[in-house]
Design an enzyme around this catalytic site. Structure first.
Site, PDB file in Angstrom:
ATOM      1  N   CYS A 129      38.507  39.003  36.674  1.00  0.00           N
ATOM      2  CA  CYS A 129      38.758  38.528  38.042  1.00  0.00           C
ATOM      3  C   CYS A 129      37.907  39.259  39.091  1.00  0.00           C
ATOM      4  O   CYS A 129      36.723  38.985  39.183  1.00  0.00           O
ATOM      5  CB  CYS A 129      40.248  38.591  38.345  1.00  0.00           C
ATOM      6  SG  CYS A 129      40.702  37.458  39.661  1.00  0.00           S
ATOM      7  N   HIS A 133      44.038  37.204  33.698  1.00  0.00           N
ATOM      8  CA  HIS A 133      44.866  38.395  33.579  1.00  0.00           C
ATOM      9  C   HIS A 133      45.882  38.109  32.475  1.00  0.00           C
ATOM     10  O   HIS A 133      45.842  37.085  31.830  1.00  0.00           O
ATOM     11  CB  HIS A 133      45.632  38.645  34.883  1.00  0.00           C
ATOM     12  CG  HIS A 133      44.780  38.933  36.059  1.00  0.00           C
ATOM     13  ND1 HIS A 133      44.245  40.163  36.303  1.00  0.00           N
ATOM     14  CD2 HIS A 133      44.383  38.146  37.096  1.00  0.00           C
ATOM     15  CE1 HIS A 133      43.565  40.132  37.438  1.00  0.00           C
ATOM     16  NE2 HIS A 133      43.620  38.925  37.934  1.00  0.00           N
TER      17      HIS A 133
HETATM   18  N1  GLN Z   1      39.928  39.416  45.396  1.00  0.00           N
HETATM   19  C1  GLN Z   1      39.448  38.420  44.475  1.00  0.00           C
HETATM   20  C2  GLN Z   1      39.841  37.014  44.869  1.00  0.00           C
HETATM   21  O1  GLN Z   1      40.861  36.828  45.525  1.00  0.00           O
HETATM   22  C3  GLN Z   1      39.909  38.748  43.053  1.00  0.00           C
HETATM   23  C4  GLN Z   1      41.405  38.649  42.849  1.00  0.00           C
HETATM   24  C5  GLN Z   1      41.892  39.232  41.541  1.00  0.00           C
HETATM   25  O2  GLN Z   1      41.245  40.083  40.961  1.00  0.00           O
HETATM   26  N2  GLN Z   1      43.064  38.814  41.065  1.00  0.00           N
HETATM   27  O3  GLN Z   1      39.170  36.066  44.521  1.00  0.00           O
END
Ligand code: GLN
EC number: 6.3.5.13
Length: 237
Positions: A94, A191
């Site tokens: 992510c 995740h």
């Molecule tokens: N901040 C990033 C987004 O919102 C990644 C989010 C995350 O790692 N869950 O796209």
């Protein structure tokens, strides 16, 4: 430690580690040890120098602020670039996936990424939140991907990166493809933690980093039950 010891680095647990991402390190270490592979794990915080000689590097997800800070520090440090150029394997989740690309958006600002994957990320109109599933690139020979996604970014691939999967539920990069891979670097929005839900990806990273063609099978009946439940829970795309 001897030369056959597998060294796994968890990058910046103080900044990037949401939704159980640290479990990816525990699962890799467990699956290596269960095959008799000596393994050492290192948690490298953002105030530490990045080692360049580990075999597998893991980086997790996070909110925009820590994501931007992590990218800046990794660019300044330079150690992760050296490790990847020397052939280390990587699983990036992510925020960690986005910052492996050329650029990403955090808090409305375009930020430079590491440029270690030929991708860039912008923002979508909605947040992508929920179960994610996809059919993994057949060249990798893996069963379907399952994960949990929560991101505002959308990711676009250049010609030097291939999609990790075709989306069959959820959003991933853009509703069509999910994640990216090139060489021994894998990025994904999953995740969950990703390797608990996808032990075949853990074994792929272990094969890449040890050079083994195959690994002794493990009793994966519990992960298989989890996979069956989570894949069924994902809404078809
Ligand atoms: N901040 C990033 C987004 O919102 C990644 C989010 C995350 O790692 N869950 O796209």
């Amino acid at each position: 430690m001897n030369d056959s010891t597998l060294r796994i680095v968890w990058i910046y647990p103080d900044l990037l580690s949401t939704y159980g991402d640290r479990g990816n390190m525990l699962i890799l270490a467990h699956r290596a040890a269960a095959r008799g592979i000596p393994v050492e794990t290192y948690e490298v915080r953002s105030d530490m120098q990045m080692p360049t000689s580990a075999d597998i590097y893991l980086i997790g997800g996070g909110e925009d602020g820590p994501q931007a800070l992590a990218a800046q520090r990794l660019i300044t440090d330079g150690g992760l670039h050296r490790a990847v150029n020397q052939g280390a394997s990587v699983l990036a989740i992510c925020a960690g996936y986005q910052l492996f690309g050329h650029s990403f958006f955090a808090k409305g600002t375009k930020c430079a990424g590491l440029g270690l994957l030929d991708i860039f990320s912008d923002r979508g109109e909605t947040r992508a939140v929920g179960e994610l599933r996809g059919d993994i690139d057949p060249r990798l020979g893996l069963p379907p991907l399952t994960g949990f996604e929560n991101h505002g970014g959308r990711t676009h691939l250049g010609q030097h990166a291939a999609p990790l999967a075709r989306v069959t539920g959820g959003i991933g990069n853009d509703g069509q493809t999910e994640g990216a891979w090139a060489g021994k670097v894998i990025g994904t929005y999953s995740h969950g933690p990703a390797l608990a839900r996808n032990p075949a990806i853990a074994d792929l990273l272990l094969r890449w980093s040890t050079g083994a063609d195959r690994l002794a099978p493990l009793d994966d009946s519990w992960p298989e039950r989890l996979r069956g439940e989570r894949l069924a829970a994902a809404t078809p795309a």
